[in-house]
Write an enzyme that holds these catalytic residues in place. Sequence first.
Site, PDB file in Angstrom:
ATOM      1  N   ASN A 213       0.845  -1.192   0.000  1.00 26.43           N
ATOM      2  CA  ASN A 213       0.000   0.000   0.000  1.00 26.43           C
ATOM      3  C   ASN A 213       0.882   1.244   0.000  1.00 26.43           C
ATOM      4  OD1 ASN A 213       0.557   0.768   2.870  1.00 26.43           O
ATOM      5  ND2 ASN A 213      -0.497  -1.173   3.260  1.00 26.43           N
ATOM      6  N   GLY A 276      -0.677   0.721  17.147  1.00 27.04           N
ATOM      7  CA  GLY A 276      -0.605   0.169  15.804  1.00 27.04           C
ATOM      8  C   GLY A 276      -0.879   1.235  14.766  1.00 27.04           C
ATOM      9  N   LYS A 292       9.805 -15.802 -10.979  1.00 24.26           N
ATOM     10  CA  LYS A 292       9.031 -14.668 -11.469  1.00 24.26           C
ATOM     11  C   LYS A 292       7.873 -15.141 -12.337  1.00 24.26           C
ATOM     12  CE  LYS A 292       9.378 -10.530 -14.349  1.00 24.26           C
ATOM     13  NZ  LYS A 292      10.264  -9.688 -15.190  1.00 24.26           N
ATOM     14  N   ASP A 309      -4.676 -10.122  12.454  1.00 22.92           N
ATOM     15  CA  ASP A 309      -5.072  -8.801  12.931  1.00 22.92           C
ATOM     16  C   ASP A 309      -4.193  -8.477  14.142  1.00 22.92           C
ATOM     17  OD1 ASP A 309      -6.312  -6.608  14.205  1.00 22.92           O
ATOM     18  OD2 ASP A 309      -8.230  -7.120  13.273  1.00 22.92           O
ATOM     19  N   LEU A 311      -3.620  -5.710  15.879  1.00 28.25           N
ATOM     20  CA  LEU A 311      -4.258  -4.958  16.961  1.00 28.25           C
ATOM     21  C   LEU A 311      -5.126  -5.864  17.833  1.00 28.25           C
ATOM     22  CD1 LEU A 311      -5.533  -1.498  15.672  1.00 28.25           C
ATOM     23  CD2 LEU A 311      -4.200  -1.938  17.726  1.00 28.25           C
TER      24      LEU A 311
END
Length: 409
Positions: A213, A276, A292, A309, A311
């Site tokens: 991201n 977090g 690749k 997760d 957290l």
Amino acid sequence: MSGDGALAGQRWLLGVSGGVAAYKAPALVRRLREAGAEVRVVMTAAAQAFIGPLTLQAVSGHPVHIDLLDADAEAGMGHIELARWADGLIIAPATAHLIARLAHGLADDLLSTTVLATEAPVWLAPAMNQRMWAQTVVQDNCRRLAELGIGLIGPDDGGQACGDVGAGRMSEPEAIVEYLSAMASRDSLAGRRFVLTAGPTQEPLDPVRFLGNRSSGRMGFALAGALARAGADVDLVAGPVQLTTPPGVKRTDVQTAEEMLAAVLARLEGATGFIGVAAVADYRPVDVATHKIKKSDAVLELRLQPNPDILARVASDPRRPELVMGFAAETRDLETAARGKLAAKDLDLIAANRVGEGLAFDQPDNALEVFSADQCWTLPRQSKQLLAERLVDIIVETLDRHSTDARRS
């Protein structure tokens, strides 16, 4: 003027370099004096093209220092005298030219020699055109200054004298004084330890590709630095970012969400708080190709599985810290989504921000809404450094409330 805050009784030296934002210097002197500080001013030759020394002499109550070789200074060593006098030095505005000189140890005028001679904390409030601020060489110089222990306040995002809009605007005097006051209160988290995550995670698809991201890690690194300045011991678990480790912070680099979780759990024992901030990838590929993946005309389908997760895992751990705080990036229904995560993950605090074009990710500034079960704090758009200092205030306030509640029960 006198105040009763953290700056009361301190001696601050204000350096003014040659930028349009020099017009804010008198207001900064007044705000510092209102906070209880004694202020003296050093100006570069270029600064005098934007504002006259007499104005700064009037608001500071002291003659303005300009010349490096001043026969009227103590033994002609004005920079040494000023360096010894100051409890802190703030340069506002700090131009790209001045930043470059300081980053490379150049000292050819009174201000730059004083910076080299002082043992006091040094802070810069950059001010320049947004294209100049974005230049790689300027950012490299700022990273070099951070390594040398010189801090930056701002810059902010907004309209500029040239008509451009973007990052590079000098922080407002009120915000600068608020930041310096927070720096002077370094012991509010002394004896406490925090584990903090920052940046993105990268989930490999093959040896050359990954799912990731746009998180830059700036908010997490700013908060780690602010916690350390408040006296806390900080363990920072960082995803792949190109950022300098804040002074006093212990850093561990990871790549994937599973690696980040393992690093967090290994450091959780005895922690006062977990925060977090990282933008952890929600999914990872079921299968990672050994070689690749070659391009073809066929449609490529990827099977993804949920990542842990972090957290929620920390919040449910038997070693759960006293404070667990998360961050939420949302494109709509900000408060509803944030409060939902706060309750579902059993968090003490959650800081929520909107994301999208020009918002949050990879930006120098941000705006946050911070929620607890019964409170809300609105933090308007400002530099991530200033946001980090305000978040530390909220964290301290929350921990103090926990202590009060524990004594009453």
